[in-house]
Design a protein around this motif. Structure first.
Motif, PDB file in Angstrom:
ATOM      1  N   GLN A   4      -5.714   7.977 -26.804  1.00  0.00           N
ATOM      2  CA  GLN A   4      -4.943   6.803 -26.390  1.00  0.00           C
ATOM      3  C   GLN A   4      -3.895   7.170 -25.345  1.00  0.00           C
ATOM      4  OE1 GLN A   4      -3.575   3.966 -29.160  1.00  0.00           O
ATOM      5  NE2 GLN A   4      -5.435   3.938 -30.367  1.00  0.00           N
ATOM      6  N   ASP A   5      -3.257   8.332 -25.509  1.00  0.00           N
ATOM      7  CA  ASP A   5      -2.295   8.773 -24.495  1.00  0.00           C
ATOM      8  C   ASP A   5      -2.997   9.003 -23.159  1.00  0.00           C
ATOM      9  OD1 ASP A   5      -0.222   8.653 -26.261  1.00  0.00           O
ATOM     10  OD2 ASP A   5      -0.289  10.779 -26.800  1.00  0.00           O
ATOM     11  N   ALA A   6      -4.166   9.638 -23.238  1.00  0.00           N
ATOM     12  CA  ALA A   6      -4.925   9.891 -22.001  1.00  0.00           C
ATOM     13  C   ALA A   6      -5.352   8.572 -21.355  1.00  0.00           C
ATOM     14  CB  ALA A   6      -6.143  10.752 -22.318  1.00  0.00           C
ATOM     15  N   ASP A   7      -5.727   7.592 -22.190  1.00  0.00           N
ATOM     16  CA  ASP A   7      -6.119   6.276 -21.662  1.00  0.00           C
ATOM     17  C   ASP A   7      -4.961   5.630 -20.914  1.00  0.00           C
ATOM     18  OD1 ASP A   7      -8.589   6.543 -22.769  1.00  0.00           O
ATOM     19  OD2 ASP A   7      -8.279   5.114 -24.408  1.00  0.00           O
ATOM     20  N   ARG A   8      -3.790   5.673 -21.547  1.00  0.00           N
ATOM     21  CA  ARG A   8      -2.633   5.030 -20.910  1.00  0.00           C
ATOM     22  C   ARG A   8      -2.254   5.740 -19.613  1.00  0.00           C
ATOM     23  NH1 ARG A   8      -1.112   3.777 -26.420  1.00  0.00           N
ATOM     24  NH2 ARG A   8      -0.178   5.830 -26.687  1.00  0.00           N
ATOM     25  N   ALA A   9      -2.380   7.056 -19.618  1.00  0.00           N
ATOM     26  CA  ALA A   9      -2.073   7.796 -18.385  1.00  0.00           C
ATOM     27  C   ALA A   9      -3.071   7.431 -17.279  1.00  0.00           C
ATOM     28  CB  ALA A   9      -2.114   9.302 -18.667  1.00  0.00           C
ATOM     29  N   ALA A  10      -4.337   7.304 -17.665  1.00  0.00           N
ATOM     30  CA  ALA A  10      -5.359   6.928 -16.678  1.00  0.00           C
ATOM     31  C   ALA A  10      -5.097   5.510 -16.166  1.00  0.00           C
ATOM     32  CB  ALA A  10      -6.744   7.025 -17.307  1.00  0.00           C
ATOM     33  N   LEU A  11      -4.697   4.626 -17.084  1.00  0.00           N
ATOM     34  CA  LEU A  11      -4.431   3.251 -16.670  1.00  0.00           C
ATOM     35  C   LEU A  11      -3.239   3.184 -15.708  1.00  0.00           C
ATOM     36  CD1 LEU A  11      -5.563   0.351 -17.347  1.00  0.00           C
ATOM     37  CD2 LEU A  11      -3.401   0.055 -18.507  1.00  0.00           C
ATOM     38  N   ARG A  12      -2.237   4.008 -15.970  1.00  0.00           N
ATOM     39  CA  ARG A  12      -1.088   4.027 -15.056  1.00  0.00           C
ATOM     40  C   ARG A  12      -1.530   4.459 -13.652  1.00  0.00           C
ATOM     41  NH1 ARG A  12       1.758   5.682 -19.713  1.00  0.00           N
ATOM     42  NH2 ARG A  12       1.393   7.888 -19.281  1.00  0.00           N
ATOM     43  N   ARG A  13      -2.475   5.403 -13.598  1.00  0.00           N
ATOM     44  CA  ARG A  13      -2.979   5.813 -12.283  1.00  0.00           C
ATOM     45  C   ARG A  13      -3.740   4.659 -11.630  1.00  0.00           C
ATOM     46  NH1 ARG A  13      -4.804  10.346 -14.994  1.00  0.00           N
ATOM     47  NH2 ARG A  13      -6.946  10.183 -14.228  1.00  0.00           N
ATOM     48  N   MET A  14      -4.515   3.942 -12.445  1.00  0.00           N
ATOM     49  CA  MET A  14      -5.198   2.755 -11.915  1.00  0.00           C
ATOM     50  C   MET A  14      -4.192   1.761 -11.353  1.00  0.00           C
ATOM     51  SD  MET A  14      -8.263   1.562 -14.505  1.00  0.00           S
ATOM     52  CE  MET A  14      -8.360  -0.112 -13.920  1.00  0.00           C
ATOM     53  N   GLN A  15      -3.129   1.517 -12.102  1.00  0.00           N
ATOM     54  CA  GLN A  15      -2.129   0.529 -11.679  1.00  0.00           C
ATOM     55  C   GLN A  15      -1.512   0.892 -10.336  1.00  0.00           C
ATOM     56  OE1 GLN A  15       0.310   0.773 -15.181  1.00  0.00           O
ATOM     57  NE2 GLN A  15      -0.587  -1.052 -16.121  1.00  0.00           N
ATOM     58  N   SER A  16      -1.438   2.203 -10.087  1.00  0.00           N
ATOM     59  CA  SER A  16      -0.843   2.628  -8.808  1.00  0.00           C
ATOM     60  C   SER A  16      -1.890   2.726  -7.698  1.00  0.00           C
ATOM     61  CB  SER A  16      -0.146   3.983  -8.995  1.00  0.00           C
ATOM     62  OG  SER A  16      -1.106   4.985  -9.282  1.00  0.00           O
ATOM     63  N   GLY A  17      -3.129   2.328  -8.009  1.00  0.00           N
ATOM     64  CA  GLY A  17      -4.167   2.304  -6.983  1.00  0.00           C
ATOM     65  C   GLY A  17      -4.966   3.586  -6.884  1.00  0.00           C
ATOM     66  N   ASP A  18      -4.825   4.476  -7.862  1.00  0.00           N
ATOM     67  CA  ASP A  18      -5.544   5.754  -7.856  1.00  0.00           C
ATOM     68  C   ASP A  18      -6.871   5.571  -8.599  1.00  0.00           C
ATOM     69  OD1 ASP A  18      -6.510   8.280  -8.214  1.00  0.00           O
ATOM     70  OD2 ASP A  18      -4.639   9.145  -8.969  1.00  0.00           O
ATOM     71  N   THR A  19      -7.976   5.682  -7.868  1.00  0.00           N
ATOM     72  CA  THR A  19      -9.274   5.430  -8.499  1.00  0.00           C
ATOM     73  C   THR A  19      -9.676   6.530  -9.483  1.00  0.00           C
ATOM     74  OG1 THR A  19     -10.371   6.435  -6.592  1.00  0.00           O
ATOM     75  CG2 THR A  19     -10.201   4.033  -6.618  1.00  0.00           C
ATOM     76  N   SER A  20      -8.979   7.666  -9.484  1.00  0.00           N
ATOM     77  CA  SER A  20      -9.333   8.697 -10.461  1.00  0.00           C
ATOM     78  C   SER A  20      -9.054   8.189 -11.881  1.00  0.00           C
ATOM     79  CB  SER A  20      -8.555   9.992 -10.192  1.00  0.00           C
ATOM     80  OG  SER A  20      -7.199   9.845 -10.556  1.00  0.00           O
ATOM     81  N   GLY A  21      -8.055   7.336 -12.018  1.00  0.00           N
ATOM     82  CA  GLY A  21      -7.778   6.746 -13.326  1.00  0.00           C
ATOM     83  C   GLY A  21      -8.924   5.859 -13.776  1.00  0.00           C
ATOM     84  N   LEU A  22      -9.436   5.067 -12.838  1.00  0.00           N
ATOM     85  CA  LEU A  22     -10.574   4.202 -13.170  1.00  0.00           C
ATOM     86  C   LEU A  22     -11.792   5.056 -13.528  1.00  0.00           C
ATOM     87  CD1 LEU A  22     -11.742   0.969 -11.551  1.00  0.00           C
ATOM     88  CD2 LEU A  22     -13.363   2.840 -11.698  1.00  0.00           C
ATOM     89  N   GLU A  23     -12.020   6.102 -12.770  1.00  0.00           N
ATOM     90  CA  GLU A  23     -13.202   6.939 -13.030  1.00  0.00           C
ATOM     91  C   GLU A  23     -13.130   7.568 -14.420  1.00  0.00           C
ATOM     92  OE1 GLU A  23     -15.167   9.285  -9.931  1.00  0.00           O
ATOM     93  OE2 GLU A  23     -13.433   8.818  -8.683  1.00  0.00           O
ATOM     94  N   GLU A  24     -11.940   8.004 -14.795  1.00  0.00           N
ATOM     95  CA  GLU A  24     -11.798   8.620 -16.124  1.00  0.00           C
ATOM     96  C   GLU A  24     -12.115   7.604 -17.220  1.00  0.00           C
ATOM     97  OE1 GLU A  24      -8.148  10.780 -16.768  1.00  0.00           O
ATOM     98  OE2 GLU A  24      -8.259  10.433 -18.941  1.00  0.00           O
ATOM     99  N   LEU A  25     -11.571   6.404 -17.082  1.00  0.00           N
ATOM    100  CA  LEU A  25     -11.832   5.369 -18.092  1.00  0.00           C
ATOM    101  C   LEU A  25     -13.286   4.903 -18.035  1.00  0.00           C
ATOM    102  CD1 LEU A  25      -8.517   3.324 -17.765  1.00  0.00           C
ATOM    103  CD2 LEU A  25      -9.192   4.831 -19.648  1.00  0.00           C
ATOM    104  N   TYR A  26     -13.828   4.855 -16.838  1.00  0.00           N
ATOM    105  CA  TYR A  26     -15.241   4.473 -16.701  1.00  0.00           C
ATOM    106  C   TYR A  26     -16.116   5.437 -17.508  1.00  0.00           C
ATOM    107  CZ  TYR A  26     -19.814   3.622 -14.594  1.00  0.00           C
ATOM    108  OH  TYR A  26     -21.151   3.347 -14.411  1.00  0.00           O
TER     109      TYR A  26
END
Lengths: 185, 266
Positions: A4-26
């Protein structure tokens, strides 16, 4: 770091426009989202289209994620479900969907495939669902996977509206009591 | 919280958990929870587990090799995510009236075109809901039947507009409703839900003309907090408002605590 912590960190990257966050969650949740979408649409192609729309929606609306109301996984599942239901409703008729692949079999605790999968959580969920009264489970699954309101379920099953509400309420309570509240993945 | 109201929200709670509320219902429900309903909060504690549990009950499916690339290309084309909107801050009465005036002006000018396009479908849905509600009442006196006929006539009037009341910061959780208004005949029907109050309080209806509130009287409500009121002459308002008053209504000619505002044309 928990999932869950990793998910939230990835989502924060998504929110800032970093597609690596989306890729991790994908990578972590697409198969789960696709399973839900396929259950609703009963078609691999349509299910993939709905999941693609879900990821685009999640990307655009990542700023609206409310960590107080949902986990990232729960948020993504509900987006995939919503996009799949929208797609289902936009199809010209139920027949068009039913003519395609049969729906996936519901999971059960003694399903050999799940034993092989070694997924304790999935087995836990299956046991919780199996523990429900058959009517409670049926109305809950219909509400969730078919997106029907209480009154629509009452009509479909020719059951009084008050009974449907009671079944859903009791079923959700029992399910909530039996399902683990900790880490989901 | 009385029992009926609690039950109404429990239906919303189950709908929320299963993802079957529309945007307005979801907003109303979350406002109710944020107002401190421990029963609904307790139900929501399991929402994530239930949703994920149902999702995990379906066999996972492997995406095609191309899906990830399609998603990334679509996301690149979509541009950066929208920024999060801050939650609205609470305001005092004067600020709320000013905000309502700004809202009315914005609705009247900027959103006119959009509302015209949306109006057809929304009006049809709202009219159907109102008509169903009006027709659900089972027993009336002759006078009540005459009133209902007038209301149904307005419901069916193609020149009537249906406007939703927006809850203001001091609105109790769950309070909401609609106003059906024909500017040509100046007739209106007001319908509110969850308009429950202690015995020493009443809701009062106001029309806002040229920025000035004019009382249209105390709103009668039944034991379950339902209000349906026909107003024979509602004037030519820019907005309708509902205020919470001491029993009997405002004594000073101005609203005490505004809880709902509906912009005409919004």
């Amino acid at each position: 770091m928990s999932t869950q912590d990793a998910d939230r960190a990835a989502l924060r990257r998504m929110q800032s426009g970093d597609t690596s966050g989306l890729e991790e969650l994908y990578d972590r949740y697409t198969s789960l989202m696709l399973g839900v979408s396929r259950r609703i649409l009963r078609s691999d192609d349509d299910a993939e289209e709905a999941v693609q729309e879900a990821w685009i929606y999640a990307w655009k609306r990542s700023g609206r994620f409310d960590a107080q109301r949902s986990s990232v996984a729960g948020w993504l599942v509900m987006i995939a479900r919503s996009r799949a239901l929208d797609r289902y409703r936009s199809l010209t008729s139920r027949r068009r969907v039913e003519d395609q692949a049969p729906p996936p079999e519901p999971s059960h605790g003694d399903d050999p495939a799940h034993e092989l999968h070694g997924d304790q959580l999935r087995q836990h969920v299956a046991r919780a669902l199996d523990s429900l009264d058959a009517n409670h489970r049926r109305v809950i699954e219909t509400a969730f996977f078919d997106g029907l309101s209480h009154s629509e379920i009452a009509t479909r099953f020719e059951t009084p509206l008050g009974t449907v509400k009671y079944w859903i309420r009791q079923g959700l309570k029992r399910l909530g009591d039996q399902l683990p509240q900790e880490e989901w993945r | 919280m009385n029992e009926n109201r609690e039950h109404a929200f429990l239906d919303l709670a189950t709908g929320f958990i299963l993802g079957n509320l529309d945007e307005l219902e979801e907003r109303r429900f979350l406002e109710h929870v944020e107002a401190g309903c421990s029963t609904c909060e307790e139900m929501l504690a399991n929402a994530d587990a239930v949703r994920l549990g149902l999702a995990h009950a379906t066999p996972p499916a492997q995406p095609s090799a191309q899906l990830k690339q399609r998603v990334l290309e679509a996301v690149a084309a979509a541009g950066p995510p929208a920024r999060a909107l801050p939650k609205p801050a609470r305001t005092n009465t004067a600020q709320r009236w000013a905000m309502a005036a700004v809202l009315i002006l914005a609705v009247g000018l900027g959103w006119y075109g959009w509302t015209q396009r949306q109006r057809g479908d929304r009006l049809q849905n709202d009219l159907a809901a109102l008509q169903q509600r009006l027709e659900e009442t089972q027993r009336f006196s002759d006078a009540e039947i005459a009133q209902r006929d007038l209301q149904l006539e307005l419901v069916r009037d193609p020149n009537a507009g249906c406007y939703e009341f927006a809850p203001q910061p001091d609105a109790p959780a769950g309070l909401g409703g609609k106003v059906l208004f024909n500017p040509a005949t100046r007739r209106a029907v007001i319908a509110l839900d969850n308009a429950t109050l202690p015995a020493n309080r009443d809701y009062e209806l106001w029309r806002i003309e040229d920025g000035v509130p004019v009382s249209l009287g105390v709103l009668p409500r039944d034991a379950e907090g339902a209000v349906v009121l026909h107003v024979a002459d509602a004037g030519n308002p820019a907005a309708f408002a509902v205020s919470e008053e001491l029993a009997g209504g405002s004594s000073g000619g101005t609203p005490r605590t505004v809880v709902l505002v509906a912009a005409v044309g919004g």
